[in-house]
Every structure is written in structure tokens, then in C-alpha cells.
Design a protein around this motif. Sequence first.
Motif, PDB file in Angstrom:
ATOM      1  N   UNK A  29      56.576  18.208  72.268  1.00 26.76           N
ATOM      2  CA  UNK A  29      55.654  19.133  72.919  1.00 26.76           C
ATOM      3  C   UNK A  29      56.392  19.834  74.047  1.00 26.76           C
ATOM      4  N   UNK A  30      56.523  21.144  73.935  1.00 25.88           N
ATOM      5  CA  UNK A  30      57.237  21.937  74.930  1.00 25.88           C
ATOM      6  C   UNK A  30      56.242  22.791  75.698  1.00 25.88           C
ATOM      7  N   UNK A  31      56.151  22.578  77.004  1.00 24.62           N
ATOM      8  CA  UNK A  31      55.256  23.352  77.856  1.00 24.62           C
ATOM      9  C   UNK A  31      55.994  24.580  78.374  1.00 24.62           C
ATOM     10  N   UNK A  32      55.357  25.733  78.249  1.00 24.23           N
ATOM     11  CA  UNK A  32      55.917  26.962  78.799  1.00 24.23           C
ATOM     12  C   UNK A  32      54.861  27.618  79.670  1.00 24.23           C
ATOM     13  N   UNK A  33      55.241  27.970  80.896  1.00 26.38           N
ATOM     14  CA  UNK A  33      54.368  28.686  81.819  1.00 26.38           C
ATOM     15  C   UNK A  33      55.053  29.991  82.214  1.00 26.38           C
ATOM     16  N   UNK A  34      54.370  30.810  82.961  1.00 24.44           N
ATOM     17  CA  UNK A  34      54.839  32.117  83.445  1.00 24.44           C
ATOM     18  C   UNK A  34      54.871  33.102  82.279  1.00 24.44           C
ATOM     19  N   UNK A  35      54.090  34.154  82.417  1.00 26.31           N
ATOM     20  CA  UNK A  35      53.856  35.082  81.302  1.00 26.31           C
ATOM     21  C   UNK A  35      55.132  35.672  80.728  1.00 26.31           C
ATOM     22  N   UNK A  36      56.051  36.080  81.579  1.00 28.10           N
ATOM     23  CA  UNK A  36      57.284  36.678  81.073  1.00 28.10           C
ATOM     24  C   UNK A  36      58.061  35.664  80.239  1.00 28.10           C
ATOM     25  N   UNK A  37      58.130  34.427  80.723  1.00 30.32           N
ATOM     26  CA  UNK A  37      58.832  33.379  79.987  1.00 30.32           C
ATOM     27  C   UNK A  37      58.140  33.086  78.660  1.00 30.32           C
ATOM     28  N   UNK A  38      56.813  33.037  78.665  1.00 32.94           N
ATOM     29  CA  UNK A  38      56.071  32.761  77.437  1.00 32.94           C
ATOM     30  C   UNK A  38      56.305  33.865  76.413  1.00 32.94           C
ATOM     31  N   UNK A  39      56.257  35.108  76.859  1.00 33.74           N
ATOM     32  CA  UNK A  39      56.463  36.223  75.934  1.00 33.74           C
ATOM     33  C   UNK A  39      57.825  36.123  75.255  1.00 33.74           C
ATOM     34  N   UNK A  40      58.859  35.909  76.050  1.00 32.35           N
ATOM     35  CA  UNK A  40      60.190  35.836  75.458  1.00 32.35           C
ATOM     36  C   UNK A  40      60.328  34.601  74.574  1.00 32.35           C
ATOM     37  N   UNK A  41      59.763  33.482  74.984  1.00 32.67           N
ATOM     38  CA  UNK A  41      59.826  32.249  74.190  1.00 32.67           C
ATOM     39  C   UNK A  41      59.196  32.467  72.817  1.00 32.67           C
ATOM     40  N   UNK A  42      58.053  33.126  72.777  1.00 31.46           N
ATOM     41  CA  UNK A  42      57.377  33.374  71.501  1.00 31.46           C
ATOM     42  C   UNK A  42      58.231  34.242  70.582  1.00 31.46           C
ATOM     43  N   UNK A  43      58.907  35.208  71.164  1.00 29.13           N
ATOM     44  CA  UNK A  43      59.796  36.038  70.351  1.00 29.13           C
ATOM     45  C   UNK A  43      60.950  35.196  69.809  1.00 29.13           C
ATOM     46  N   UNK A  44      61.514  34.342  70.645  1.00 30.11           N
ATOM     47  CA  UNK A  44      62.623  33.484  70.212  1.00 30.11           C
ATOM     48  C   UNK A  44      62.195  32.550  69.085  1.00 30.11           C
ATOM     49  N   UNK A  45      61.004  32.013  69.197  1.00 33.98           N
ATOM     50  CA  UNK A  45      60.539  31.011  68.239  1.00 33.98           C
ATOM     51  C   UNK A  45      59.948  31.605  66.966  1.00 33.98           C
ATOM     52  N   UNK A  46      59.222  32.734  67.101  1.00 35.83           N
ATOM     53  CA  UNK A  46      58.413  33.204  65.975  1.00 35.83           C
ATOM     54  C   UNK A  46      58.607  34.664  65.587  1.00 35.83           C
ATOM     55  N   UNK A  47      59.259  35.452  66.411  1.00 32.41           N
ATOM     56  CA  UNK A  47      59.335  36.889  66.108  1.00 32.41           C
ATOM     57  C   UNK A  47      60.710  37.446  66.482  1.00 32.41           C
ATOM     58  N   UNK A  48      61.750  37.050  65.761  1.00 34.04           N
ATOM     59  CA  UNK A  48      63.096  37.524  66.111  1.00 34.04           C
ATOM     60  C   UNK A  48      63.247  39.039  66.049  1.00 34.04           C
ATOM     61  N   UNK A  49      62.379  39.689  65.275  1.00 35.49           N
ATOM     62  CA  UNK A  49      62.441  41.153  65.212  1.00 35.49           C
ATOM     63  C   UNK A  49      62.006  41.803  66.516  1.00 35.49           C
ATOM     64  N   UNK A  50      61.346  41.042  67.387  1.00 33.57           N
ATOM     65  CA  UNK A  50      60.926  41.565  68.690  1.00 33.57           C
ATOM     66  C   UNK A  50      61.902  41.214  69.809  1.00 33.57           C
ATOM     67  N   UNK A  51      63.002  40.549  69.448  1.00 32.95           N
ATOM     68  CA  UNK A  51      64.064  40.267  70.415  1.00 32.95           C
ATOM     69  C   UNK A  51      64.993  41.474  70.526  1.00 32.95           C
ATOM     70  N   UNK A  52      65.722  41.581  71.624  1.00 29.83           N
ATOM     71  CA  UNK A  52      66.636  42.714  71.776  1.00 29.83           C
ATOM     72  C   UNK A  52      67.908  42.535  70.963  1.00 29.83           C
TER      73      UNK A  52
END
Length: 211
Positions: free
Chosen positions: A62-85
Amino acid sequence: MADYTFFYNPMSRAQIVRWALHEAGADYDPVLVPYAEKPQAFLDANPMGKLPTIIHHHEGHDHVVTECAAICHYLAEMDAPDLLPGSHEMADYFRWLFFAAGPLEQAVTSKTMGWEVSDPQKQGMLGFGSYERTLNALDGWLSSHDFVCGARFTMADVYVGSHVDWGLQFGSIETRDSLSTYADRLRVRDAYQSAKAIDLKLIEEMQAEEG
């Protein structure tokens, strides 16, 4: 169990993360957190009691992520590589992601609270300098770029765009052509609309109960 537990309240910055979850196509279980009585499971995950918070249930951990900017980037890393730079987008992506999390939010909050530092020398002690300087920087960039990274939407636009969208809607960010046009580009996205519809319906229901 869903891949993510999403602690939220629709009348909070959690709207940013719901949009990010939808952009990423993530499987999530939403857990409403009333401000008056926060569940212990939420406080265990985030002792500060700040929304939003996500827990990623991943490969037995179980990985806890807080802070909106961090969460947004984490979701891209984990589930949406097409939204990464891409390699040539990375500088712009991280520059403006952290600009919105730091100078922009500080400038807007300070203006809203009526905090003003007029002395140019003392402005140098602030992370944003001044509200006008901060907005000029963002305005200048979006006047010549459709999105944060240029012509292509990335997860950074969820975070930066949420600040712009919210600020224009509630008047905490002054209307400028580049910002209004940028917000319009984001508001037509399917993920934005589906996430926003959920939160607006929840807000309507909560207000009806209170009334």
C-alpha cells in the motif's frame, strides 16, 4: 479491491485528483471524507488530514501519495505513460508543474487573503515575488503554447489547468486571453467533463442535505 483508494471531498482540491484519475483511466474506490468527522483510515494514511490522499494497492504493498502535484505525476507514471513528458518536454513539464504548486498557489492564496508585500526587496524573500509577476510568467508561456509542454496535453496540464480553471471561475486569477483560451481547451476533454460531473452532482446533493 480497486487499484486505488481515493479519499476526497468534492469541495476541495480533490477535484484535481479525480480528473487525473479519469485521465489515467485508473480503477479507484472513492471514499468521501466529511470535514466534521474524518475517518480513522484516512487519518492513518495522512495524519495532516489533508485532501486529497490516495492509497495505491500495488503488488501486495500500500503506497500512500499526498499533494496534488505529486499524485498527478504518480498516476501518469503508474497508469498513463502517454501523459508523461518526452525527453524534450521534461523541462517544461516539471518547470510548470512545480511553478503551479509553488509560486502560483502562493501568489493566489496571498492575494485572496489580502497579504501584500510592496517592498521590492522584501518580495525577493517570497517564493513568488508578486502576484502580478507570477501571472505575467504564466500568461507569457501560455500565450505561445497550447499546453504546458507545447502542442500536446500531458498530466502537468491537469494540475496547472486546475489552478487556472478554478482561479478564473472564482475570480482569484484575473481573466487574461491566454488563460481563458487554455482553460477552454481543457474543459472539452472527456475526462475533465466526466470527473467534473461527478463532483458537481455530489456538491449539489450535499448542499441539498444541508438545506
